[in-house]
Enzyme design. Structure first.
Site, PDB file in Angstrom:
ATOM      1  N   ARG A   1      49.769  40.973  28.422  1.00 10.92           N
ATOM      2  CA  ARG A   1      50.097  42.407  28.224  1.00 10.92           C
ATOM      3  C   ARG A   1      50.550  43.265  29.242  1.00 10.92           C
ATOM      4  NH1 ARG A   1      49.325  39.879  23.883  1.00 10.92           N
ATOM      5  NH2 ARG A   1      47.916  40.768  22.018  1.00 10.92           N
TER       6      ARG A   1
ATOM      7  N   CYS B   1      46.185  47.204  18.974  1.00 12.43           N
ATOM      8  CA  CYS B   1      44.626  47.123  19.805  1.00 12.43           C
ATOM      9  C   CYS B   1      44.501  48.268  20.795  1.00 12.43           C
ATOM     10  CB  CYS B   1      44.479  45.688  20.284  1.00 12.43           C
ATOM     11  SG  CYS B   1      43.940  44.471  19.268  1.00 12.43           S
TER      12      CYS B   1
HETATM   13  P1  FAD Z   1      56.510  51.773  22.982  1.00  9.06           P
HETATM   14  O1  FAD Z   1      55.093  51.760  22.387  1.00  9.06           O
HETATM   15  O2  FAD Z   1      57.529  52.669  22.477  1.00  9.06           O
HETATM   16  O3  FAD Z   1      56.302  51.639  24.837  1.00  9.06           O
HETATM   17  C1  FAD Z   1      55.397  50.941  25.365  1.00  9.06           C
HETATM   18  C2  FAD Z   1      55.739  50.826  26.729  1.00  9.06           C
HETATM   19  O4  FAD Z   1      56.897  50.258  26.882  1.00  9.06           O
HETATM   20  C3  FAD Z   1      55.903  52.263  27.545  1.00  9.06           C
HETATM   21  O5  FAD Z   1      55.652  52.328  28.983  1.00  9.06           O
HETATM   22  C4  FAD Z   1      57.625  52.481  27.362  1.00  9.06           C
HETATM   23  O6  FAD Z   1      58.173  53.264  28.341  1.00  9.06           O
HETATM   24  C5  FAD Z   1      57.981  51.042  27.836  1.00  9.06           C
HETATM   25  N1  FAD Z   1      59.278  50.672  27.397  1.00  9.06           N
HETATM   26  C6  FAD Z   1      59.639  50.854  25.893  1.00  9.06           C
HETATM   27  N2  FAD Z   1      61.077  50.394  25.727  1.00  9.06           N
HETATM   28  C7  FAD Z   1      61.550  50.083  27.091  1.00  9.06           C
HETATM   29  C8  FAD Z   1      62.681  49.618  27.589  1.00  9.06           C
HETATM   30  N3  FAD Z   1      63.757  49.348  26.958  1.00  9.06           N
HETATM   31  N4  FAD Z   1      62.545  49.374  28.721  1.00  9.06           N
HETATM   32  C9  FAD Z   1      61.658  49.722  29.903  1.00  9.06           C
HETATM   33  N5  FAD Z   1      60.305  49.975  29.259  1.00  9.06           N
HETATM   34  C10 FAD Z   1      60.204  50.247  27.921  1.00  9.06           C
HETATM   35  N6  FAD Z   1      50.897  44.142  20.617  1.00  9.06           N
HETATM   36  C11 FAD Z   1      50.838  42.800  21.024  1.00  9.06           C
HETATM   37  O7  FAD Z   1      51.047  42.484  22.074  1.00  9.06           O
HETATM   38  N7  FAD Z   1      50.346  41.872  20.161  1.00  9.06           N
HETATM   39  C12 FAD Z   1      50.091  42.177  18.721  1.00  9.06           C
HETATM   40  O8  FAD Z   1      49.796  41.361  17.873  1.00  9.06           O
HETATM   41  C13 FAD Z   1      50.454  43.564  18.507  1.00  9.06           C
HETATM   42  N8  FAD Z   1      50.086  43.681  17.236  1.00  9.06           N
HETATM   43  C14 FAD Z   1      50.299  45.277  16.687  1.00  9.06           C
HETATM   44  C15 FAD Z   1      49.962  45.704  15.499  1.00  9.06           C
HETATM   45  C16 FAD Z   1      50.294  46.929  15.202  1.00  9.06           C
HETATM   46  C17 FAD Z   1      50.083  47.394  13.753  1.00  9.06           C
HETATM   47  C18 FAD Z   1      50.645  48.020  16.091  1.00  9.06           C
HETATM   48  C19 FAD Z   1      50.783  49.319  15.665  1.00  9.06           C
HETATM   49  C20 FAD Z   1      50.814  47.460  17.498  1.00  9.06           C
HETATM   50  C21 FAD Z   1      50.656  46.195  17.748  1.00  9.06           C
HETATM   51  N9  FAD Z   1      50.780  45.942  19.133  1.00  9.06           N
HETATM   52  C22 FAD Z   1      50.678  44.542  19.377  1.00  9.06           C
HETATM   53  C23 FAD Z   1      51.065  46.761  20.139  1.00  9.06           C
HETATM   54  C24 FAD Z   1      52.771  47.183  20.256  1.00  9.06           C
HETATM   55  O9  FAD Z   1      53.555  46.828  19.096  1.00  9.06           O
HETATM   56  C25 FAD Z   1      53.255  46.303  21.714  1.00  9.06           C
HETATM   57  O10 FAD Z   1      52.626  46.962  22.786  1.00  9.06           O
HETATM   58  C26 FAD Z   1      54.772  46.593  21.846  1.00  9.06           C
HETATM   59  O11 FAD Z   1      55.117  45.990  23.040  1.00  9.06           O
HETATM   60  C27 FAD Z   1      55.216  48.085  21.790  1.00  9.06           C
HETATM   61  O12 FAD Z   1      56.714  48.011  21.756  1.00  9.06           O
HETATM   62  P2  FAD Z   1      57.351  49.534  21.646  1.00  9.06           P
HETATM   63  O13 FAD Z   1      58.852  49.252  21.535  1.00  9.06           O
HETATM   64  O14 FAD Z   1      56.638  50.244  20.367  1.00  9.06           O
HETATM   65  O15 FAD Z   1      57.205  50.384  22.893  1.00  9.06           O
HETATM   66  N1  EPU Z   2      35.822  40.140  15.850  1.00 13.82           N
HETATM   67  C1  EPU Z   2      34.747  40.632  15.373  1.00 13.82           C
HETATM   68  N2  EPU Z   2      34.820  42.108  14.855  1.00 13.82           N
HETATM   69  C2  EPU Z   2      35.826  42.583  14.789  1.00 13.82           C
HETATM   70  C3  EPU Z   2      37.088  42.293  15.294  1.00 13.82           C
HETATM   71  C4  EPU Z   2      36.979  40.775  15.841  1.00 13.82           C
HETATM   72  O1  EPU Z   2      33.538  39.942  15.421  1.00 13.82           O
HETATM   73  O2  EPU Z   2      35.832  43.877  14.558  1.00 13.82           O
HETATM   74  C5  EPU Z   2      35.894  38.944  16.216  1.00 13.82           C
HETATM   75  C6  EPU Z   2      36.833  37.820  15.236  1.00 13.82           C
HETATM   76  O3  EPU Z   2      36.002  37.224  14.327  1.00 13.82           O
HETATM   77  C7  EPU Z   2      37.178  36.646  16.360  1.00 13.82           C
HETATM   78  C8  EPU Z   2      37.314  37.671  17.722  1.00 13.82           C
HETATM   79  O4  EPU Z   2      36.647  38.733  17.471  1.00 13.82           O
HETATM   80  O5  EPU Z   2      36.259  35.646  16.400  1.00 13.82           O
HETATM   81  C9  EPU Z   2      38.666  37.793  17.900  1.00 13.82           C
HETATM   82  O6  EPU Z   2      39.258  38.608  16.870  1.00 13.82           O
HETATM   83  P1  EPU Z   2      40.807  38.279  16.583  1.00 13.82           P
HETATM   84  O7  EPU Z   2      41.320  37.112  16.011  1.00 13.82           O
HETATM   85  O8  EPU Z   2      41.128  39.526  15.526  1.00 13.82           O
HETATM   86  O9  EPU Z   2      41.593  38.686  17.877  1.00 13.82           O
HETATM   87  P2  EPU Z   2      41.719  39.636  19.032  1.00 13.82           P
HETATM   88  O10 EPU Z   2      41.407  39.081  20.140  1.00 13.82           O
HETATM   89  O11 EPU Z   2      40.965  40.855  18.449  1.00 13.82           O
HETATM   90  C10 EPU Z   2      44.070  39.600  19.641  1.00 13.82           C
HETATM   91  C11 EPU Z   2      45.160  40.299  20.221  1.00 13.82           C
HETATM   92  C12 EPU Z   2      45.876  41.009  18.861  1.00 13.82           C
HETATM   93  C13 EPU Z   2      46.647  39.956  18.339  1.00 13.82           C
HETATM   94  C14 EPU Z   2      45.812  38.927  17.680  1.00 13.82           C
HETATM   95  C15 EPU Z   2      45.977  37.947  17.116  1.00 13.82           C
HETATM   96  C16 EPU Z   2      44.291  41.615  22.054  1.00 13.82           C
HETATM   97  C17 EPU Z   2      43.769  43.032  22.561  1.00 13.82           C
HETATM   98  N3  EPU Z   2      44.474  41.565  20.881  1.00 13.82           N
HETATM   99  O12 EPU Z   2      43.281  40.173  18.918  1.00 13.82           O
HETATM  100  O13 EPU Z   2      47.063  41.648  19.766  1.00 13.82           O
HETATM  101  O14 EPU Z   2      47.297  40.542  17.255  1.00 13.82           O
HETATM  102  O15 EPU Z   2      44.789  38.310  18.863  1.00 13.82           O
HETATM  103  O16 EPU Z   2      46.576  36.823  17.977  1.00 13.82           O
HETATM  104  O17 EPU Z   2      44.701  40.550  23.003  1.00 13.82           O
HETATM  105  C18 EPU Z   2      47.627  43.978  20.396  1.00 13.82           C
HETATM  106  O18 EPU Z   2      47.528  43.606  21.279  1.00 13.82           O
HETATM  107  O19 EPU Z   2      47.734  45.099  20.197  1.00 13.82           O
HETATM  108  C19 EPU Z   2      47.087  43.136  19.248  1.00 13.82           C
HETATM  109  C20 EPU Z   2      46.929  43.903  18.090  1.00 13.82           C
END
Ligand code: FAD
Ligand code: EPU
Length: 275
Positions: free
Chosen positions: A159, A206
């Site tokens: 990340r 997250c």
């Molecule tokens: P923004 O939130 O707009 O910006 C994030 C950062 O990137 C800021 O520092 C911004 O300045 C910079 N930035 C944006 N565009 C550029 C560019 N073109 N050049 C340089 N810097 C830039 N993240 C995960 O990693 N895994 C997940 O599974 C995941 N699941 C999500 C689920 C939900 C429902 C939501 C709402 C978010 C989730 N995220 C997840 C978090 C998020 O989507 C990621 O961190 C994503 O990379 C952010 O991208 P963005 O375009 O929205 O950037």
């Molecule tokens: N868990 C709980 N309680 C909760 C949530 C999770 O007990 O309320 C337990 C689950 O049962 C599981 C473990 O914690 O055993 C891990 O949970 P999960 O599988 O949901 O994965 P996570 O580690 O919480 C990560 C990423 C997500 C990504 C998922 C799927 C981070 C911080 N989060 O979640 O990324 O979508 O794996 O791969 O790395 C994000 O970065 O914004 C994000 C959503």
């Protein structure tokens, strides 16, 4: 180029954030002009907690040519490289189009509501893969120039990345593997399954990074913090690492909740805080 004053709550998935001057750039010339004064870059606002007071800097958003993409593959040194993909393009559309064409490499990014540039900056991913794994080359604008970088030069880790200071990702090329739509969709189904416990309400994904070998969501859950509330912000009942906006939450509500969680568990914020 369009310059307008907006409320950033309309540009973040959490639905929080005050006023700013939004510069939507459509060409590299626009970008050069917009970058003449202090700025921040906005992707899809899905990893941001923006202050209720907004931000004083220009907020640059990539539109126009920066949203174009070409997924046609060219063979090179035994690998297959896509055409240029604009950093303003939406990652979910790209993941679906790759699946339709039977191209493997982006499946792990299913469900991440990011722009390509934001995903590169955050090295977005799931346990099925991070965007850095699929990158061949990244074009970055900084110091008035567009430069090309190999992913090894950009310090990708869990990340995070180390873009040059003020660097704006403008476009990328991916290294993908020809497969079949069926095989790609089968892998996507696994990723989809892993996301089943995540809430559908407004959030910024997250809130905290996972500590090594553990899960922030699990820790928040075992400490009994699910359902904890400040104003209209609440720790999701479905997944402990999501803070959800129940409707009309302020950045102040969200920040208070973050602090309450951190007073119990020392977790590192995954979001970027603006303002
Ligand atoms: P923004 O939130 O707009 O910006 C994030 C950062 O990137 C800021 O520092 C911004 O300045 C910079 N930035 C944006 N565009 C550029 C560019 N073109 N050049 C340089 N810097 C830039 N993240 C995960 O990693 N895994 C997940 O599974 C995941 N699941 C999500 C689920 C939900 C429902 C939501 C709402 C978010 C989730 N995220 C997840 C978090 C998020 O989507 C990621 O961190 C994503 O990379 C952010 O991208 P963005 O375009 O929205 O950037
Ligand atoms: N868990 C709980 N309680 C909760 C949530 C999770 O007990 O309320 C337990 C689950 O049962 C599981 C473990 O914690 O055993 C891990 O949970 P999960 O599988 O949901 O994965 P996570 O580690 O919480 C990560 C990423 C997500 C990504 C998922 C799927 C981070 C911080 N989060 O979640 O990324 O979508 O794996 O791969 O790395 C994000 O970065 O914004 C994000 C959503």
């Amino acid at each position: 180029m369009r310059v307008e004053t907006v409320q950033l709550k309309g540009y973040t998935t959490l639905g929080v954030g005050g006023p700013a001057e939004l510069w939507t750039v459509e060409t590299p010339e626009d970008l050069k002009e917009a970058a003449q004064a202090p700025y921040r870059v906005l992707g899809n606002g899905s990893n941001l907690l923006v202050s209720d007071q907004g931000v004083p800097e220009r907020v640059i958003k990539l539109g126009g040519v920066f949203t174009a993409w070409d997924l046609n593959l060219t063979p090179r040194n035994g690998a297959y490289i896509t055409g240029w993909i604009g950093a303003g393009a939406m990652l979910p559309l790209l993941v679906q189009e790759a699946a339709r064409k039977g191209l493997s490499g982006l499946e792990g990014l299913l469900g991440i509501p990011a722009t390509v540039g934001g995903a590169v900056r955050m090295n977005a991913g799931t346990r099925y893969g991070e965007i850095a794994d699929a990158l061949e080359v990244v074009e970055v604008f900084h110091d008035g120039q567009l430069r090309h970088y190999r992913p090894e030069e950009l310090g990708f880790a869990y990340r995070t990345s180390h873009l040059p200071p003020g660097g704006i990702v403008t476009r990328v090329r991916f290294r993908l593997t020809p497969s079949t739509p069926k095989a790609v969709r089968e892998k996507m189904a696994l990723v989809d399954q892993a996301r089943k416990g995540q809430p559908k309400k407004k959030s910024a994904g997250c809130a905290f990074k996972n500590p090594p070998g553990d899960s922030a969501g699990r820790l928040i859950d075992v400490h009994g913090l699910k359902g904890l509330r400040e104003g209209q912000a609440m720790v999701s009942l479905e997944h402990g690492n999501f803070i959800v906006n129940l409707g009309g939450a302020t950045a102040r509500d969200v920040w208070r909740l973050v602090q309450r969680i951190r007073s119990v568990i020392p977790l590192e914020l995954e979001w970027e805080v603006w303002g």
